[in-house]
Design an enzyme around this catalytic site. Sequence first.
Site: not given
Length: 483
Positions: A185, A188
């Site tokens: 994440k 990301h």
Amino acid sequence: MEQQAHIGLIGLAVMGENLALNMERNGFTVAVGNRTAEKVDRFMASRGRGRRFVACRSVAEMATVLRRPRKFMLMIRAGNAVDECIEQLLPFLEPGDMIVDGGNSHFTDTIRRTRFLEERGVFFSGVGISGGEEGALNGPAIMAGGAPEAWAQLEPIFQVIAARTADGARCCGWMGRDGAGHYVKMVHNGIEYGDMQLICEAYGLLKTLLGLSAPEIGERFRVWNTGELDSYLMEITADILSRLDPETGAPMVDVILDAAGQKGTGKWTGMSALELNVPAATLIDAVLMRFLSAEKEERLAAAQRLNGPAPVCTGDRETVIEDIRRSLYAAKICSYAQGFRLLRAAGTAYGWDLKFGEIAGVWRGGCIIRARFLDDIRRAFEREPGLENLLLDEFFRKTILRYQESWRRVTAQALLSGIAVPGMTGALSWLDGCRSAWLPVNLLQAQRDYFGAHTYERTDRPRGEFFHTDWNGDGAAVPIGQD
């Protein structure tokens, strides 16, 4: 009290509320709690009224209403608040229970918390959730980490509430043990920083070089979004540029101050890249430009004293616009390539068996960086799971070769016009560095050896053999370990 809730969710800020509503809408009974009981009461009286929620005004109460093994999901601010909540839960936890951290915690904290709780027989899962408020409510991308035994318990819930792509795939998956979910994440978000910076640079070029208005640029972006640049960020950018300020009637973007903020995950990505020796230039440049943009007063003062060239557009108008589009796409490819190189390095460093094609698949929907070309990235890693550099995949290699002339023209015009485009120029320099069989850092190694005896390798000897030259003496190259 009856053990009826499938999962307990602590933290009823907007993300927590929306995720709880998503779970309930999909058939799960959710116990809801918050640091302040008043927020629980407000939720139950408003958005939670008449639904399958169990109001809990303490963690002790929540522990009594959850089905075993009990699942406590934290949707709270990262940092000390997570540790404090864990301490509050500890007296009520039993072996096999699990705590799920759905916030943007740093992956090293997740690794630490995993080890701490596993010693007590309790599972800890760091879960990256992307998609903002809308995604939390209607289907986010979910990047789960932690023990596989915990994932087996969480998957039936997360797979149902996650975003679904056009081909029916769920944007949800287990990334690996301990901090893997939060790390994916984090990367990301680092790619998101790069994406946003590159889009802003394209907007700036269209505005400064060509004099297009915000609505005109928005219309161009809307058209671009129907092709290979199709993405959520392009979609919302086109919408933003078409909006007018209700107070002044001017384009909304023109009344917004050019000073960017951040919450830290992009900076964490850059720091991790530096720690793992990964040249993620575009992702780091995007963070640095946010820092620079925030120095608004200093920039205003410098603008009065540091003169530069006037922007000049050379060439056919439509050709320049197409060159900018191609530059944006080519730089975007490099930005994602850097992100996946960082993921590969982290997998090796932290012992995670990351599946890059699956990660690209999870990012295809629900999350902020969802984009059409993630399908191409997924297929590239399916063709070659061990692909070291995304640019070496045949699809991306051909695209870069086809677009690089446009890209070089655009960056040259920007530099000659005094327009800062660090994302595009940095990505291009990264590309040129990657494809260079020789770089001038042989001189750098000589410099390091001269002033610090840091040694060097020789071109006429095998890699891994190191030498030191007596630069102030007879100039002899001495193999390390020999007199």
